[in-house]
Design an enzyme around this catalytic site. Structure first.
Site, mmCIF file in Angstrom:
data_model
loop_
_atom_site.group_PDB
_atom_site.id
_atom_site.type_symbol
_atom_site.label_atom_id
_atom_site.label_comp_id
_atom_site.label_asym_id
_atom_site.label_seq_id
_atom_site.Cartn_x
_atom_site.Cartn_y
_atom_site.Cartn_z
ATOM 1 C CG HIS A 180 8.030 -22.764 59.151
ATOM 2 N ND1 HIS A 180 7.254 -21.832 58.499
ATOM 3 C CD2 HIS A 180 8.283 -23.731 58.233
ATOM 4 C CE1 HIS A 180 7.033 -22.202 57.254
ATOM 5 N NE2 HIS A 180 7.657 -23.365 57.062
ATOM 6 C CG ASP A 224 10.721 -26.104 55.291
ATOM 7 O OD1 ASP A 224 9.763 -25.596 55.892
ATOM 8 O OD2 ASP A 224 11.022 -25.831 54.109
ATOM 9 N NE ARG A 245 8.874 -27.960 51.385
ATOM 10 C CZ ARG A 245 8.566 -27.994 52.682
ATOM 11 N NH1 ARG A 245 8.024 -26.940 53.258
ATOM 12 N NH2 ARG A 245 8.785 -29.070 53.392
HETATM 13 C C1 SIN Z 1 6.630 -23.451 53.071
HETATM 14 O O1 SIN Z 1 6.591 -23.123 54.244
HETATM 15 O O2 SIN Z 1 7.359 -24.336 52.664
HETATM 16 C C2 SIN Z 1 5.763 -22.711 52.084
HETATM 17 C C3 SIN Z 1 6.331 -21.426 51.655
HETATM 18 C C4 SIN Z 1 5.443 -20.723 50.666
HETATM 19 O O3 SIN Z 1 4.448 -21.296 50.217
HETATM 20 O O4 SIN Z 1 5.750 -19.588 50.325
#
Ligand code: SIN
Length: 277
Positions: free
Chosen positions: A97, A99, A267
């Site tokens: 995906h 974001d 994040r």
């Molecule tokens: C995410 O999809 O933002 C998570 C990526 C990850 O945890 O490596």
């Protein structure tokens, strides 16, 4: 002076010789932003940063998007928690995906900091949407250049969907999964000016003006094509590693192969702009 070294795979670059707490001023941020647009993902090692440092670094690249669905850090709502506990089996982001493609102005990028990583496993895969586009035939490029696609947050974050049954507090607010947006299927990247394929399995629902059934075969073809190994790189996390990816030029996939261990990532997502063909 920092150095950029292309990653030994299909996407991304390592940034060496930088302390992101002290070395990122206006000029350096501009150079990193250009490198982000060119390489798609920037990887940093051994960055012992606080949450405030993470926020200050992100703010060099734009406004922070406070994610509506992810549980936030207790003290810093700008930081989304991407966590898997030893007794949990599902992870977050365990499928290809990019974001925020469901937003009208999709996020520029996401900056993921490793706080606690399993001894083995928990890598993240990245895929290069410039390379995926470039490798298509001229005929399919021409078809795709005339198309737009509908993206939605409902499929992943709405009620009764991928994350909804968990009720473990990591993902919430299904009633806020109301974002739908339409973007060109091939975008001109706002930083690099290169063409990139812009559909993804997490959030793209169908081509604009096509039904879901009609869209499915071509979308499935594009997903299989764009995740070919030669367009990808698998990043192994260490404590203090950071990955800063451009959501318009890449996809990512969090590998869920570390049951029984804990993985804690912070994040921050940086706002982007409307996308054009
Ligand atoms: C995410 O999809 O933002 C998570 C990526 C990850 O945890 O490596």
């Amino acid at each position: 002076m920092f150095e950029i070294q292309a990653a030994p795979g299909g996407v991304g670059a390592f940034v060496h010789g930088i302390d992101i707490r002290s070395d990122v001023n206006g000029n350096v941020a501009g150079e990193l932003k250009q490198a982000l647009g060119d390489y798609g993902v920037l990887f940093f090692r051994d960055q012992e940063i606080s949450e405030q440092d993470h926020i200050a670094f992100a703010e060099q690249f734009g406004q922070i998007n406070v994610n509506r669905f992810f549980a936030a850090n207790d003290r810093f709502p700008q930081i989304a928690m991407v966590v898997k506990e030893p007794d949990q089996t599902g992870n977050i982001g365990g499928g290809w995906h990019t974001d925020h493609s469901y937003d009208q102005e999709p996020a520029l990028g996401s900056i993921l900091v490793a706080r606690e990583v399993p001894e083995r496993g928990g890598d993240t895969l990245y895929a290069n949407m410039y390379a995926a586009y470039d490798a298509l035939s001229d005929g399919l490029k021409e078809t795709l250049n005339g198309l737009r696609a509908l993206h939605s947050s409902r499929r992943a974050f709405g009620a009764n969907t991928e994350y909804a049954p968990r009720k473990d507090g990591r993902i919430g607010n299904p009633e806020l999964a109301t974002q739908d947006s339409i973007h060109p299927v091939v975008i001109t990247h706002p930083i690099s000016g290169r063409k990139a394929l812009y559909v993804n399995g997490g959030f793209t629902i169908r081509f604009d003006g096509w039904t879901e059934d009609e869209s499915k075969p071509l979308l499935q073809y594009l997903y299989a094509h764009a995740s070919r190994p030669e367009f990808t790189y698998r990043f192994k996390w260490e404590k203090g590693s950071i990955a800063f990816w451009d959501n318009r030029a890449t996809w990512h996939y969090a590998v869920n192969d570390y049951h029984g261990s804990r993985r804690v990532m912070h994040r921050i997502t940086v706002e982007g702009c409307a996308l054009s063909a």
